[in-house]
Design a protein around this motif. Sequence first.
Motif, PDB file in Angstrom:
ATOM      1  N   ASP A 117      41.510  56.034  39.209  1.00 42.18           N
ATOM      2  CA  ASP A 117      40.286  56.426  38.509  1.00 42.18           C
ATOM      3  C   ASP A 117      39.338  55.229  38.375  1.00 42.18           C
ATOM      4  OD1 ASP A 117      41.124  59.026  38.204  1.00 42.18           O
ATOM      5  OD2 ASP A 117      42.066  58.652  36.253  1.00 42.18           O
ATOM      6  N   TRP A 118      38.093  55.514  38.029  1.00 42.38           N
ATOM      7  CA  TRP A 118      37.116  54.456  37.783  1.00 42.38           C
ATOM      8  C   TRP A 118      37.658  53.462  36.762  1.00 42.38           C
ATOM      9  CZ3 TRP A 118      32.760  53.580  40.442  1.00 42.38           C
ATOM     10  CH2 TRP A 118      32.161  54.632  41.152  1.00 42.38           C
ATOM     11  N   MET A 119      37.425  52.173  36.997  1.00 45.40           N
ATOM     12  CA  MET A 119      37.809  51.150  36.033  1.00 45.40           C
ATOM     13  C   MET A 119      36.780  50.019  36.059  1.00 45.40           C
ATOM     14  SD  MET A 119      40.819  48.787  37.729  1.00 45.40           S
ATOM     15  CE  MET A 119      41.933  50.124  38.150  1.00 45.40           C
ATOM     16  N   SER A 120      36.627  49.365  34.920  1.00 42.65           N
ATOM     17  CA  SER A 120      35.783  48.178  34.873  1.00 42.65           C
ATOM     18  C   SER A 120      36.417  47.094  35.726  1.00 42.65           C
ATOM     19  CB  SER A 120      35.640  47.682  33.433  1.00 42.65           C
ATOM     20  OG  SER A 120      35.045  46.394  33.418  1.00 42.65           O
ATOM     21  N   ILE A 121      35.592  46.381  36.462  1.00 39.50           N
ATOM     22  CA  ILE A 121      36.142  45.343  37.328  1.00 39.50           C
ATOM     23  C   ILE A 121      36.775  44.221  36.513  1.00 39.50           C
ATOM     24  CG2 ILE A 121      34.097  43.871  37.565  1.00 39.50           C
ATOM     25  CD1 ILE A 121      34.791  43.868  40.641  1.00 39.50           C
ATOM     26  N   THR A 122      36.380  44.088  35.243  1.00 37.03           N
ATOM     27  CA  THR A 122      36.976  43.057  34.399  1.00 37.03           C
ATOM     28  C   THR A 122      38.402  43.393  33.986  1.00 37.03           C
ATOM     29  OG1 THR A 122      35.979  44.077  32.436  1.00 37.03           O
ATOM     30  CG2 THR A 122      34.761  42.286  33.490  1.00 37.03           C
ATOM     31  N   ASN A 123      38.855  44.625  34.230  1.00 38.67           N
ATOM     32  CA  ASN A 123      40.247  44.975  33.949  1.00 38.67           C
ATOM     33  C   ASN A 123      41.200  44.364  34.974  1.00 38.67           C
ATOM     34  OD1 ASN A 123      39.264  46.509  31.869  1.00 38.67           O
ATOM     35  ND2 ASN A 123      40.300  48.390  32.471  1.00 38.67           N
ATOM     36  N   LEU A 124      40.673  44.061  36.161  1.00 38.80           N
ATOM     37  CA  LEU A 124      41.508  43.521  37.223  1.00 38.80           C
ATOM     38  C   LEU A 124      41.870  42.069  36.947  1.00 38.80           C
ATOM     39  CD1 LEU A 124      39.558  44.980  40.271  1.00 38.80           C
ATOM     40  CD2 LEU A 124      41.867  45.647  39.550  1.00 38.80           C
ATOM     41  N   PRO A 125      42.989  41.585  37.498  1.00 40.79           N
ATOM     42  CA  PRO A 125      43.335  40.169  37.353  1.00 40.79           C
ATOM     43  C   PRO A 125      42.194  39.286  37.867  1.00 40.79           C
ATOM     44  CG  PRO A 125      45.183  41.397  38.285  1.00 40.79           C
ATOM     45  CD  PRO A 125      44.013  42.336  38.249  1.00 40.79           C
TER      46      PRO A 125
END
Length: 405
Positions: free
Chosen positions: A219-227
């Motif tokens: 699903d859509w996620m904020s890119i800041t959630n990624l490592p």
Amino acid sequence: MMSRSLFSVIAILMTILISTVAVAQSAFSPAIIVNDRAVSFYEIEQRALLLAIMNAPGDVRKLAREQLLEDRLKLEAAEISGVQPSEDGLQAGLVQFAQRANVKPEEILKALAAEGVDEQTIRAFIYAGIAWSGVTQTRFGSRVQITEKEIDRAIAANSGAGGVRVLLSEIVIPVTPQTQEQVMGLASQLSEITTYIDFEAAARTYSASSTKDQGGKIDWMSITNLPPELRPLISALGRAEVSDPVQLPNAVALFQMRGIQETGKRPTAYSAIDYAMVYLPGGRTADNLAEAGAIRDKFDRCDDLYGYALEKPLGTLARETKSPGEIPRDIALELAKLDDNEASTNLTTANNQALVYLMLCGRTAKLDEELSREDVAAALRRQRLESFANSYLEQLRAEAIIVEN
């Protein structure tokens, strides 16, 4: 009688000799001619064997023909450009190839030889890759100028300025020391996928993530959630592009960009992430998955898990609070998909010794987050060079005279 016997022996020997010569001629005769450069049937069989050992997807013989055809185009372009990899460069490439399997070059050559792959086959494979990289740098290096504004936009995307979120698909392939080489070979092949349909099919076939039944779709996620270390890699992807293989502690992952969107508001960056892990011994078994389901139904928050762990062996529950850059990649990627108090059962410990029930407890916000401009620029440059190289290879193929037998 002696005369007839001698005649029979000579006839048999002649038959064997003729058969041997015929096989040799067949094996080393041209299967493909590319601008007067031949690819023999033997080379195709060797490359197909190498690809099979590397666990490449699809018809390895067909893929071998395609790769060797392209190698001839690449080598011809290298000669025209004056690019000739040195022996030291080739040896360095062999060392890098061997490192994928955590072994020495002589060990990888010995292992491949035991499977019937000639040393020259692997050297030719590496040589073509190095030569093409030299052609790409020579021909397009000066044309790839990454501007400060482009870096600023990429950093804004990674830091959350402008509210960037991404729509990704994933393939997560488990790996052990014994399968490292094969999995990396497969991942390298999958990274060349250029369509959504092919990536979805590969996810359903090879991925071990819970998203495999949806073709790897996240699903859509904020890119800041990624490592943090993955954000430049992801932000540099264009639509339908697939990332290079990403090494995780017990797996290799690939990501395809399906969409990118500005939400109009700046999402929060985080200084720390609080998460809990319940270890269920025995790995991904039906009983453990049922137990994980029972935990999810009964316990709503991380704090509740302490009650579950009271009657369990010491070490069943672990709770960590770490900065995003300190969290192991496999755990960080799972946490990126979760909201507070949501849980995942996609992970296991090394060698599938325990199923990990992973719950996100919460994220601690921070005001600012800086990214390395050098890393962002390198990721953008790599993606642009690859785009130029692919277009040039298509042009070379369109202009070539190719005869296939």
